[in-house]
Design an enzyme around this catalytic site. Structure first.
Site, PDB file in Angstrom:
ATOM      1  N   GLY A 234      -0.455   4.720  -0.681  1.00  0.00           N
ATOM      2  CA  GLY A 234      -1.644   5.133   0.061  1.00  0.00           C
ATOM      3  C   GLY A 234      -1.349   6.190   1.111  1.00  0.00           C
ATOM      4  O   GLY A 234      -0.209   6.626   1.287  1.00  0.00           O
TER       5      GLY A 234
ATOM      6  N   GLN B 197      -0.195 -12.925  -0.214  1.00  0.00           N
ATOM      7  CA  GLN B 197       0.915 -12.274   0.489  1.00  0.00           C
ATOM      8  C   GLN B 197       1.516 -13.196   1.548  1.00  0.00           C
ATOM      9  O   GLN B 197       2.733 -13.223   1.730  1.00  0.00           O
ATOM     10  CB  GLN B 197       0.448 -10.939   1.087  1.00  0.00           C
ATOM     11  CG  GLN B 197       0.144  -9.936  -0.041  1.00  0.00           C
ATOM     12  CD  GLN B 197      -0.185  -8.539   0.434  1.00  0.00           C
ATOM     13  OE1 GLN B 197      -0.339  -8.297   1.630  1.00  0.00           O
ATOM     14  NE2 GLN B 197      -0.283  -7.610  -0.498  1.00  0.00           N
TER      15      GLN B 197
ATOM     16  N   ASN C 273     -10.259  -9.414   0.386  1.00  0.00           N
ATOM     17  CA  ASN C 273      -9.045  -9.379   1.200  1.00  0.00           C
ATOM     18  C   ASN C 273      -8.455 -10.769   1.393  1.00  0.00           C
ATOM     19  O   ASN C 273      -7.243 -10.913   1.511  1.00  0.00           O
ATOM     20  CB  ASN C 273      -9.316  -8.677   2.524  1.00  0.00           C
ATOM     21  CG  ASN C 273      -9.327  -7.171   2.339  1.00  0.00           C
ATOM     22  OD1 ASN C 273      -8.318  -6.595   1.966  1.00  0.00           O
ATOM     23  ND2 ASN C 273     -10.474  -6.553   2.525  1.00  0.00           N
TER      24      ASN C 273
ATOM     25  N   HIS D 115      -9.588  -5.326  16.334  1.00  0.00           N
ATOM     26  CA  HIS D 115      -9.490  -3.913  15.954  1.00  0.00           C
ATOM     27  C   HIS D 115     -10.785  -3.542  15.233  1.00  0.00           C
ATOM     28  O   HIS D 115     -10.859  -3.519  14.014  1.00  0.00           O
ATOM     29  CB  HIS D 115      -8.282  -3.656  15.054  1.00  0.00           C
ATOM     30  CG  HIS D 115      -8.338  -2.294  14.424  1.00  0.00           C
ATOM     31  ND1 HIS D 115      -8.191  -1.135  15.152  1.00  0.00           N
ATOM     32  CD2 HIS D 115      -8.571  -1.892  13.159  1.00  0.00           C
ATOM     33  CE1 HIS D 115      -8.339  -0.093  14.359  1.00  0.00           C
ATOM     34  NE2 HIS D 115      -8.562  -0.517  13.135  1.00  0.00           N
TER      35      HIS D 115
ATOM     36  N   VAL E 185      -1.813  -3.986   9.020  1.00  0.00           N
ATOM     37  CA  VAL E 185      -2.555  -2.762   9.329  1.00  0.00           C
ATOM     38  C   VAL E 185      -3.880  -2.742   8.559  1.00  0.00           C
ATOM     39  O   VAL E 185      -4.901  -2.284   9.058  1.00  0.00           O
ATOM     40  CB  VAL E 185      -1.704  -1.518   8.974  1.00  0.00           C
ATOM     41  CG1 VAL E 185      -2.505  -0.230   9.171  1.00  0.00           C
ATOM     42  CG2 VAL E 185      -0.420  -1.481   9.800  1.00  0.00           C
TER      43      VAL E 185
ATOM     44  N   ARG F  69     -13.821  -1.307   1.881  1.00  0.00           N
ATOM     45  CA  ARG F  69     -15.225  -1.594   1.634  1.00  0.00           C
ATOM     46  C   ARG F  69     -15.823  -0.439   0.831  1.00  0.00           C
ATOM     47  O   ARG F  69     -15.704   0.713   1.228  1.00  0.00           O
ATOM     48  CB  ARG F  69     -15.951  -1.710   2.974  1.00  0.00           C
ATOM     49  CG  ARG F  69     -17.348  -2.234   2.832  1.00  0.00           C
ATOM     50  CD  ARG F  69     -17.876  -2.609   4.201  1.00  0.00           C
ATOM     51  NE  ARG F  69     -19.111  -3.352   4.100  1.00  0.00           N
ATOM     52  CZ  ARG F  69     -19.589  -4.113   5.073  1.00  0.00           C
ATOM     53  NH1 ARG F  69     -18.929  -4.239   6.187  1.00  0.00           N
ATOM     54  NH2 ARG F  69     -20.722  -4.747   4.928  1.00  0.00           N
TER      55      ARG F  69
ATOM     56  N   GLY G 220       0.838  -1.208   0.000  1.00  0.00           N
ATOM     57  CA  GLY G 220       0.000   0.000   0.000  1.00  0.00           C
ATOM     58  C   GLY G 220       0.863   1.243   0.000  1.00  0.00           C
ATOM     59  O   GLY G 220       0.484   2.283   0.539  1.00  0.00           O
TER      60      GLY G 220
ATOM     61  N   ASP H 106      -5.388   2.047  18.711  1.00  0.00           N
ATOM     62  CA  ASP H 106      -6.425   2.025  19.748  1.00  0.00           C
ATOM     63  C   ASP H 106      -5.803   2.253  21.126  1.00  0.00           C
ATOM     64  O   ASP H 106      -6.334   2.989  21.956  1.00  0.00           O
ATOM     65  CB  ASP H 106      -7.166   0.681  19.707  1.00  0.00           C
ATOM     66  CG  ASP H 106      -7.643   0.356  18.303  1.00  0.00           C
ATOM     67  OD1 ASP H 106      -8.444   1.119  17.765  1.00  0.00           O
ATOM     68  OD2 ASP H 106      -7.155  -0.637  17.719  1.00  0.00           O
TER      69      ASP H 106
HETATM   70  P1  NAX Z   1      -5.397   4.049   1.060  1.00  0.00           P
HETATM   71  O1  NAX Z   1      -6.554   3.608   0.250  1.00  0.00           O
HETATM   72  O2  NAX Z   1      -4.960   5.470   1.046  1.00  0.00           O
HETATM   73  O3  NAX Z   1      -4.120   3.190   0.636  1.00  0.00           O
HETATM   74  C1  NAX Z   1      -4.138   1.803   0.496  1.00  0.00           C
HETATM   75  C2  NAX Z   1      -3.195   1.471  -0.634  1.00  0.00           C
HETATM   76  O4  NAX Z   1      -3.065   0.050  -0.669  1.00  0.00           O
HETATM   77  C3  NAX Z   1      -3.702   1.915  -1.996  1.00  0.00           C
HETATM   78  O5  NAX Z   1      -2.712   2.720  -2.627  1.00  0.00           O
HETATM   79  C4  NAX Z   1      -3.914   0.594  -2.724  1.00  0.00           C
HETATM   80  O6  NAX Z   1      -3.617   0.683  -4.109  1.00  0.00           O
HETATM   81  C5  NAX Z   1      -2.958  -0.321  -2.005  1.00  0.00           C
HETATM   82  N1  NAX Z   1      -3.254  -1.742  -2.142  1.00  0.00           N
HETATM   83  C6  NAX Z   1      -4.465  -2.344  -2.209  1.00  0.00           C
HETATM   84  N2  NAX Z   1      -4.332  -3.654  -2.401  1.00  0.00           N
HETATM   85  C7  NAX Z   1      -3.016  -3.906  -2.422  1.00  0.00           C
HETATM   86  C8  NAX Z   1      -2.250  -5.084  -2.621  1.00  0.00           C
HETATM   87  N3  NAX Z   1      -2.846  -6.263  -2.840  1.00  0.00           N
HETATM   88  N4  NAX Z   1      -0.904  -4.992  -2.597  1.00  0.00           N
HETATM   89  C9  NAX Z   1      -0.304  -3.795  -2.417  1.00  0.00           C
HETATM   90  N5  NAX Z   1      -0.973  -2.638  -2.261  1.00  0.00           N
HETATM   91  C10 NAX Z   1      -2.310  -2.697  -2.259  1.00  0.00           C
HETATM   92  O7  NAX Z   1      -5.692   3.552   2.537  1.00  0.00           O
HETATM   93  P2  NAX Z   1      -4.955   3.951   3.899  1.00  0.00           P
HETATM   94  O8  NAX Z   1      -5.634   5.124   4.484  1.00  0.00           O
HETATM   95  O9  NAX Z   1      -3.495   3.997   3.670  1.00  0.00           O
HETATM   96  O10 NAX Z   1      -5.359   2.695   4.800  1.00  0.00           O
HETATM   97  C11 NAX Z   1      -4.850   1.409   4.547  1.00  0.00           C
HETATM   98  C12 NAX Z   1      -5.529   0.355   5.394  1.00  0.00           C
HETATM   99  O11 NAX Z   1      -5.331   0.596   6.776  1.00  0.00           O
HETATM  100  C13 NAX Z   1      -7.051   0.282   5.210  1.00  0.00           C
HETATM  101  O12 NAX Z   1      -7.416  -1.080   5.092  1.00  0.00           O
HETATM  102  C14 NAX Z   1      -7.571   0.850   6.500  1.00  0.00           C
HETATM  103  O13 NAX Z   1      -8.852   0.350   6.807  1.00  0.00           O
HETATM  104  C15 NAX Z   1      -6.540   0.379   7.473  1.00  0.00           C
HETATM  105  N6  NAX Z   1      -6.473   1.057   8.775  1.00  0.00           N
HETATM  106  C16 NAX Z   1      -6.133   0.310   9.857  1.00  0.00           C
HETATM  107  C17 NAX Z   1      -5.980   0.852  11.116  1.00  0.00           C
HETATM  108  C18 NAX Z   1      -5.597   0.007  12.285  1.00  0.00           C
HETATM  109  O14 NAX Z   1      -5.542   0.557  13.379  1.00  0.00           O
HETATM  110  N7  NAX Z   1      -5.333  -1.293  12.172  1.00  0.00           N
HETATM  111  C19 NAX Z   1      -6.239   2.294  11.357  1.00  0.00           C
HETATM  112  C20 NAX Z   1      -6.173   3.125  10.123  1.00  0.00           C
HETATM  113  C21 NAX Z   1      -6.758   2.484   8.884  1.00  0.00           C
HETATM  114  O15 NAX Z   1      -8.162   2.636   8.924  1.00  0.00           O
END
Ligand code: NAX
Length: 328
Positions: free
Chosen positions: A14, A112, A105, A187, A129, A92, A11, A159
């Site tokens: 992102g 992965q 996912n 989470h 994450v 989602r 990611g 959290d």
């Molecule tokens: P973004 O949508 O800005 O970035 C995610 C990036 O991942 C995108 O650029 C996308 O192209 C890339 N991606 C998707 N599938 C992929 C794959 N198979 N291989 C490599 N790259 C891939 O999201 P962002 O705000 O950076 O959030 C990323 C993730 O973190 C989301 O799933 C979000 O829900 C999760 N979070 C988790 C948190 C936690 O506490 N565990 C908190 C923050 C966030 O909500």
């Protein structure tokens, strides 16, 4: 100076990665004594954007950053990784059922996990994450039979940090004086942020709370719903704070937790506190010498037990759903 550490981040183009990569390169994650080799992964459609991020990383001229490699192929991207931070996930979108989300996912984290199994370094440590983080970690772990299961973890440190912040705000105590916060379970909005063992300056934190309803009516829901509140306020999900928490998670896992304190990590259960073995659930843990240990033998009252049971029930449901879908 330590040997260089290879850090793979998915990611990479992102939002969270934009807050994370520059701090990894600066040494904030592994220390000012540890050079870093970055391996950044994206989906093909985002590789162009990722190239731009890599250009900016170059322009930071970070003394510790030895190399930057980009790939859209997990079998290449995870090669030699000592640390893998799996941020990328399928979000989602409107009209998507929960089962569609798990399936999308499931495909990503199955591949992965297998790629990490085949190509990462023997000592690889994995932090998931991307949401649903616990269950994505469970899928990756299940598809990496040669990697010790305990190397797969998911992030509840955001959290944990949010809970510290709320307690600091309520009591006026500085965050640095607060210790022994615990996040239990998933989470998600079912998580249980637990103050029963927390201390402020070494004394029970709950002694500083005069209205008992604050805990159940304010503190717990505020921490549980904080992600949603950020989305409402900012128009986008937490990014810099999530990046900061990911940094904290890896930093403490590798370099150890402070004496007398612990942190929260979602890790494969060893059966502690009645959480089924193998389920990736958040626990209070201490870290030393690159390994974590679930804090043993904390007394739990009926309230805590029922809250943990509820969030663990959700994790069991998610686990069973991905097993039914054939991902684990
Ligand atoms: P973004 O949508 O800005 O970035 C995610 C990036 O991942 C995108 O650029 C996308 O192209 C890339 N991606 C998707 N599938 C992929 C794959 N198979 N291989 C490599 N790259 C891939 O999201 P962002 O705000 O950076 O959030 C990323 C993730 O973190 C989301 O799933 C979000 O829900 C999760 N979070 C988790 C948190 C936690 O506490 N565990 C908190 C923050 C966030 O909500």
């Amino acid at each position: 100076r330590n040997a260089p550490v290879t850090v793979a981040v998915t990611g990479g183009a992102g939002q969270i990665a934009y807050g994370l990569l520059f701090r990894i390169a600066s040494g904030a994650m592994l220390g000012a004594d540890t050079p870093v080799r970055l391996r950044l992964l994206e989906i093909p459609a985002a590789v162009g954007s990722l190239e731009g991020v890599a250009m900016e990383l170059e322009d930071g001229a970070f003394p510790l950053l030895e190399s930057i490699d980009i790939s859209d192929d997990p079998w290449v991207g995870f090669a030699g990784a000592n640390i893998a931070v799996l941020v990328g996930a399928r979000p989602r979108t409107a009209g998507m059922e929960r089962s569609d989300l798990l399936a999308a996912n499931g495909t990503i984290f199955t591949e992965q996990g297998a790629a990490i199994n085949a190509s990462a370094a023997d000592d690889v440590k994995v932090l998931v994450v991307g949401n649903p983080a616990n269950t994505n970690a469970f899928i990756a772990m299940s598809n990496a039979p040669d990697v010790p299961a305990e190397r797969f973890t998911a992030m509840t440190r955001l959290d944990h940090n949010r809970a510290i912040a709320q307690l600091a705000k309520k009591t006026g105590a500085p965050a640095a004086d607060i210790a022994r916060i615990a996040i239990w379970g998933n989470h998600s909005a079912t998580q249980f942020p637990d103050l029963a063992h927390a201390t402020i300056d070494g004394r029970p934190a709950l002694d500083r709370i005069d209205d008992p309803a604050w805990l159940t009516d304010d503190f717990i829901p505020t921490v549980q719903q904080r992600g949603t509140a950020i989305i409402q306020a900012r128009g986008a999900s937490s990014a810099a704070s999530a990046a900061s928490a990911a940094l904290d998670h890896i930093h403490d896992w590798v370099r150890g937790t402070a004496e007398g304190d612990w942190v929260s990590m979602a890790v494969p259960s060893d059966g502690s506190y009645g959480v089924p073995e193998g389920l990736i659930s958040s626990f209070p843990v201490t870290c030393a010498n690159g390994t974590y240990t679930i804090v043993p033998d904390l007394p739990l009252d009926d309230f805590a037990r029922s809250r943990i049971e509820a969030t663990v029930a959700e994790l069991i449901q998610e686990r069973d759903a991905v097993i039914d879908l054939g991902f684990a």
